[in-house]
Write a protein that holds these residues in place. Structure first.
Motif, PDB file in Angstrom:
ATOM      1  N   GLY A 253     -13.450  -6.410  -1.548  1.00  0.00           N
ATOM      2  CA  GLY A 253     -12.673  -5.347  -0.917  1.00  0.00           C
ATOM      3  C   GLY A 253     -12.317  -5.670   0.523  1.00  0.00           C
TER       4      GLY A 253
ATOM      5  N   VAL B 102      -8.514   4.713  -8.490  1.00  0.00           N
ATOM      6  CA  VAL B 102      -8.208   3.982  -7.257  1.00  0.00           C
ATOM      7  C   VAL B 102      -7.457   2.718  -7.649  1.00  0.00           C
ATOM      8  CG1 VAL B 102      -9.110   2.832  -5.214  1.00  0.00           C
ATOM      9  CG2 VAL B 102     -10.253   4.888  -6.102  1.00  0.00           C
TER      10      VAL B 102
ATOM     11  N   CYS C 124     -13.062   4.556  -0.395  1.00  0.00           N
ATOM     12  CA  CYS C 124     -12.748   4.467  -1.825  1.00  0.00           C
ATOM     13  C   CYS C 124     -13.981   4.759  -2.676  1.00  0.00           C
ATOM     14  CB  CYS C 124     -12.202   3.074  -2.157  1.00  0.00           C
ATOM     15  SG  CYS C 124     -10.473   2.836  -1.679  1.00  0.00           S
TER      16      CYS C 124
ATOM     17  N   GLN D 138      -7.726   1.024   3.375  1.00  0.00           N
ATOM     18  CA  GLN D 138      -7.882   1.848   2.192  1.00  0.00           C
ATOM     19  C   GLN D 138      -6.978   3.061   2.410  1.00  0.00           C
ATOM     20  OE1 GLN D 138     -12.134   2.492   1.722  1.00  0.00           O
ATOM     21  NE2 GLN D 138     -12.319   0.578   0.579  1.00  0.00           N
ATOM     22  N   CYS D 139      -6.197   3.392   1.392  1.00  0.00           N
ATOM     23  CA  CYS D 139      -5.063   4.293   1.605  1.00  0.00           C
ATOM     24  C   CYS D 139      -5.128   5.484   0.648  1.00  0.00           C
ATOM     25  CB  CYS D 139      -3.758   3.538   1.409  1.00  0.00           C
ATOM     26  SG  CYS D 139      -3.748   1.906   2.201  1.00  0.00           S
TER      27      CYS D 139
ATOM     28  N   ASP E 278      -6.739   0.781  -2.874  1.00  0.00           N
ATOM     29  CA  ASP E 278      -7.622  -0.148  -2.175  1.00  0.00           C
ATOM     30  C   ASP E 278      -6.937  -1.509  -2.094  1.00  0.00           C
ATOM     31  OD1 ASP E 278      -9.800  -1.104  -0.831  1.00  0.00           O
ATOM     32  OD2 ASP E 278     -11.219  -0.905  -2.492  1.00  0.00           O
TER      33      ASP E 278
ATOM     34  N   CYS F  67       0.826  -1.212   0.000  1.00  0.00           N
ATOM     35  CA  CYS F  67       0.000   0.000   0.000  1.00  0.00           C
ATOM     36  C   CYS F  67       0.859   1.261   0.000  1.00  0.00           C
ATOM     37  CB  CYS F  67      -0.924   0.001   1.216  1.00  0.00           C
ATOM     38  SG  CYS F  67      -2.274  -1.200   1.142  1.00  0.00           S
TER      39      CYS F  67
ATOM     40  N   ASP G 101     -17.794   2.999   1.507  1.00  0.00           N
ATOM     41  CA  ASP G 101     -16.474   3.113   2.109  1.00  0.00           C
ATOM     42  C   ASP G 101     -15.758   4.313   1.510  1.00  0.00           C
ATOM     43  OD1 ASP G 101     -15.470   2.336  -0.406  1.00  0.00           O
ATOM     44  OD2 ASP G 101     -15.417   0.232   0.184  1.00  0.00           O
TER      45      ASP G 101
ATOM     46  N   THR H  19      -9.526  -3.956   3.868  1.00  0.00           N
ATOM     47  CA  THR H  19      -8.848  -2.744   4.301  1.00  0.00           C
ATOM     48  C   THR H  19      -7.434  -3.137   4.697  1.00  0.00           C
ATOM     49  OG1 THR H  19      -9.544  -2.935   6.633  1.00  0.00           O
ATOM     50  CG2 THR H  19     -10.983  -1.686   5.166  1.00  0.00           C
TER      51      THR H  19
END
Length: 447
Positions: A159, A198, A187, A163-164, A129, A118, A185, A161
């Motif tokens: 998906g 993303v 994203c 999430q960045c 993501d 990430c 969420d 996590t």
């Protein structure tokens, strides 16, 4: 600077317990402690922000007092929704060039490799993501539960996590969505407002989210696998100079444990009925442990492999025989634990007890044996929590049918390949003693 934002403000209504799932204990720690540990130990994370449910803030503050986290930057009261809690977390950061990794507290199996991927991706992307391929066919239905479409599974992902994001990008997404209730969420906000692509990095099937009570059982096993796998033979050097007392140590699994520990430099003491030690006598156990302590000045590990196996219908067995089996198989464990605790408190030592595969379900002709083994598991899980403040760890080894003298006496000759070898059980026992597990039932199988 990289900030880890841990969202722990959910009430866990689907978990159906008195406390939110983040305070459930697995492998001796709460879920939130396990999750913080991941970020605390990551070389990529500089600061940690925890967003907590306000009414449970005092519980979390007590957890902080018992740990030595160095990266906790802020503890914030969360909002009424996940979206609001996420916004509270990112709004508390003033560093406009920061990267943020927003993570669900209920995913305690996040790996360092995912964090690494990430952070690397954030060098070239503004939003990242984490996801894994969809393993099941996905269908879309209408309000009448009729299928309207079946998307191509090859393009589908599940998906996870964290999430960045670049902080400026996710802040803008939240500002644009202040009045938007259609939130899935973070994203999703980026995609909804078309702020930037993303990028997706590969997740991990073990990065599960604990949602339902039954997820705890899976999480228990995953922690066992991770903890035991981290103990390699070279770590057996940690046994050198340690003192180990094994009840039932003159034959079978106990004898293998004694031999293996001694090979790596532990000072071992074996007790069993063959040398006059009756574990149904509390005073005898106290005396033997006192003798060990007098000789060595410490006790690090206390193990009980002793037990008896009697077969028969309850109505056909005499009460003296039943009492003896219960005293040895259950009360012997109670006595050993009680007698050992004062010594193990000084060394932050460990206790290892033994169950049997029959503990999960009573079997005809084995009613007292099965029930005593179930009682040992219950005793151990409760005691592990009681002993946690003293950092004494207690686990149960649950081997399948093992080639021991006790089994031979009960069943006679059996095919060798149908039985677990005691050396393998002893190895799993040593691995457990050298791990950080507590309150766990460790299954040992041939394969």
């Amino acid at each position: 600077m990289n900030y880890g934002i841990i969202l722990a403000s959910g009430l866990g209504t689907r978990f159906n317990t008195d406390l939110p799932k983040q305070f459930t204990k697995i492998a001796g720690k709460t879920v939130i402690e396990h999750t913080i540990d991941v970020f605390e130990s990551s070389k990529h994370i500089d600061r940690i922000i925890v967003v907590i449910t306000p009414e449970y803030r005092h519980i979390f503050e007590n957890i902080l007092l018992k740990n030595h986290f160095t990266k906790i930057y802020k503890v914030l009261n969360g909002g009424d929704t996940r979206k609001e809690s996420s916004f509270i977390g990112i709004s508390s950061i003033d560093d406009k060039d920061a990267n943020v990794l927003i993570h669900d507290c209920a995913r305690p199996f996040l790996s360092e490799s995912i964090i690494d991927d990430c952070v690397t991706a954030l060098k070239t992307h503004d939003a990242v993501d984490v996801a894994i391929p969809a393993s099941d066919t996905l269908i879309e239905v209408d309000k009448n539960n009729n299928i309207t479409s079946i998307p191509n599974r090859a393009n589908m992902r599940r998906g996870q996590t964290p999430q960045c994001f670049k902080l400026s990008v996710i802040k803008k997404a939240h500002e644009l969505s202040r009045n938007d209730e259609n939130f899935t969420d973070d994203c999703g906000l980026i995609v909804q407002h078309n702020l930037c692509p993303v990028h997706v990095v590969q997740g991990d099937t073990q990065n599960i989210k604990i949602t339902f009570p039954e997820d705890i059982f899976l999480a228990d096993k995953l922690f066992q696998i991770k903890s035991i796998a981290s103990v390699h033979s070279e770590k057996y050097a940690d046994l050198k100079g340690k003192v180990m007392a094994v009840f039932g140590g003159n034959s079978g699994i106990g004898k293998c444990l004694i031999d293996m520990a001694a090979k790596y430099g532990a000072k071992t003491f074996a007790f069993s009925s063959s040398n006059g030690v009756d574990i149904s006598d509390y005073n005898t156990i106290c005396q033997k442990l006192a003798d060990v302590y007098k000789q060595t000045g410490r006790i690090d590990y206390v193990i009980n492999t002793a037990g008896v196996l009697k077969i028969g219908k309850l109505t056909d067995r005499n009460i003296e025989d039943i009492n003896k089996e219960i005293m040895i198989n259950y009360m012997g464990n109670v006595y050993i634990c009680k007698a050992a605790i004062p010594y193990l408190t000084k060394t932050q030592g460990k206790i290892l007890l033994f169950a049997s595969s029959s503990y999960t379900r009573g079997r005809a002709l084995y009613s007292t044996y099965s029930s005593t083994k179930a009682a040992v598991v219950n005793l151990s899980q409760a005691l592990a929590e009681e002993l946690a403040p003293d950092n004494i760890k207690l686990n149960v080894i649950n081997p399948e049918r093992t080639a021991t003298p006790m089994r031979f006496k009960a069943f006679g000759k059996e095919p060798a390949d149908s039985l677990l070898q005691p050396e393998k059980v002893a190895e799993a026992s040593i691995d457990t003693l050298l791990s950080e597990l507590t309150g766990q039932v460790i299954d040992v199988r041939r394969r």
